[in-house]
Write a protein that holds these residues in place. Structure first.
Motif, PDB file in Angstrom:
ATOM      1  N   THR A   1       0.815  -1.225   0.000  1.00 26.45           N
ATOM      2  CA  THR A   1       0.000   0.000   0.000  1.00 26.45           C
ATOM      3  C   THR A   1       0.848   1.274   0.000  1.00 26.45           C
ATOM      4  OG1 THR A   1      -0.134  -0.029   2.413  1.00 26.45           O
ATOM      5  CG2 THR A   1      -1.925  -1.125   1.211  1.00 26.45           C
ATOM      6  N   GLN A   2       2.081   1.194  -0.487  1.00 29.28           N
ATOM      7  CA  GLN A   2       2.950   2.370  -0.440  1.00 29.28           C
ATOM      8  C   GLN A   2       2.380   3.556  -1.209  1.00 29.28           C
ATOM      9  OE1 GLN A   2       4.238  -0.665  -1.265  1.00 29.28           O
ATOM     10  NE2 GLN A   2       5.939  -1.066   0.112  1.00 29.28           N
ATOM     11  N   GLN A   3       1.510   3.319  -2.171  1.00 30.62           N
ATOM     12  CA  GLN A   3       1.001   4.413  -2.985  1.00 30.62           C
ATOM     13  C   GLN A   3      -0.474   4.691  -2.686  1.00 30.62           C
ATOM     14  OE1 GLN A   3       2.194   4.249  -7.081  1.00 30.62           O
ATOM     15  NE2 GLN A   3       4.144   3.341  -6.555  1.00 30.62           N
ATOM     16  N   CYS A   4      -0.817   4.663  -1.405  1.00 32.97           N
ATOM     17  CA  CYS A   4      -2.198   4.944  -0.976  1.00 32.97           C
ATOM     18  C   CYS A   4      -2.274   6.143  -0.043  1.00 32.97           C
ATOM     19  CB  CYS A   4      -2.800   3.710  -0.299  1.00 32.97           C
ATOM     20  SG  CYS A   4      -3.068   2.357  -1.457  1.00 32.97           S
ATOM     21  N   GLY A   5      -1.165   6.888   0.061  1.00 32.58           N
ATOM     22  CA  GLY A   5      -1.147   8.065   0.911  1.00 32.58           C
ATOM     23  C   GLY A   5      -1.771   9.269   0.229  1.00 32.58           C
ATOM     24  N   ILE A   6      -2.315  10.160   1.064  1.00 30.49           N
ATOM     25  CA  ILE A   6      -2.932  11.403   0.573  1.00 30.49           C
ATOM     26  C   ILE A   6      -2.289  12.567   1.305  1.00 30.49           C
ATOM     27  CG2 ILE A   6      -5.074  12.730   0.353  1.00 30.49           C
ATOM     28  CD1 ILE A   6      -6.604  10.079   0.539  1.00 30.49           C
ATOM     29  N   LEU A   7      -1.938  13.600   0.566  1.00 32.93           N
ATOM     30  CA  LEU A   7      -1.464  14.867   1.126  1.00 32.93           C
ATOM     31  C   LEU A   7      -2.473  15.931   0.730  1.00 32.93           C
ATOM     32  CD1 LEU A   7       2.330  14.683   0.174  1.00 32.93           C
ATOM     33  CD2 LEU A   7       1.310  14.234   2.423  1.00 32.93           C
TER      34      LEU A   7
END
Length: 183
Positions: free
Chosen positions: A35-41
């Protein structure tokens, strides 16, 4: 007499079983994948393009809730290259809500995050793609991935591309107008 007792006992047990299973809430079960690419900024700015995350009072009025997991989502304020962002991980889709391809190696899904800022509540729709690159018969989490592809608020959509990603996190800018409405 014995038949009445047996009938009563089985009736009570049947009623108990029915109540027990009707009260059982289904468990949230996100698919095992990297899930490394499931972050939100999320950036928050006012009409003058000033960051509102500098105010601890503003930050204290923010809450994030995952509608799929039915839990509060932890969030922090991060300073990245001199700009402040609210950082969180998207609410991952439940495995049963994913739309799989015929070979079960790819899927898409959507979840929602309820974002409250003071008294205003908005819903961010998060769209995901799942991919399984492992060899049959058993998928392994290290060879499966789920990626947050886009976020939508009303008619505004931010898609994953080189300009909208920082460190694998999808950047979603929000602006608060003079009436306190989020856009």
């Amino acid at each position: 007499m014995m038949n009445n007792r047996l009938f009563s006992t089985s009736l009570v047990l049947s009623a108990f079983t029915l109540i027990l299973f009707s009260c059982h809430k289904e468990e949230y079960s996100p698919i095992p994948a990297t899930t490394q690419q499931c972050g939100i900024l999320i950036s928050f700015s006012d009409g003058n393009n000033k960051s509102l995350l500098e105010s601890s009072e503003f930050v204290a009025g923010i809450s994030t809730f995952g509608n799929e997991s039915q839990t509060q989502l932890p969030h922090t304020v991060r300073n990245i290259n001199g700009k402040l962002y609210l950082s969180l991980v998207a609410d991952l889709p439940d495995e049963k809500n994913m739309k799989f391809s015929g070979d079960q190696r790819q899927a898409t899904a959507m979840t929602e995050i309820s974002l409250k800022v003071k008294k205003q509540k908005i819903t961010l729709k998060c769209y995901f793609k799942y991919r399984d690159d492992s060899k049959p018969p058993m998928p392994t989490a290290s060879k499966t991935s789920i990626i947050l592809e886009s976020i939508t608020l009303d008619r505004k959509t931010i898609k994953r591309n080189g300009k909208t990603v920082i460190g694998g996190n999808l950047v979603f800018p929000l602006q608060i107008d003079s009436k306190g409405n989020l856009h």
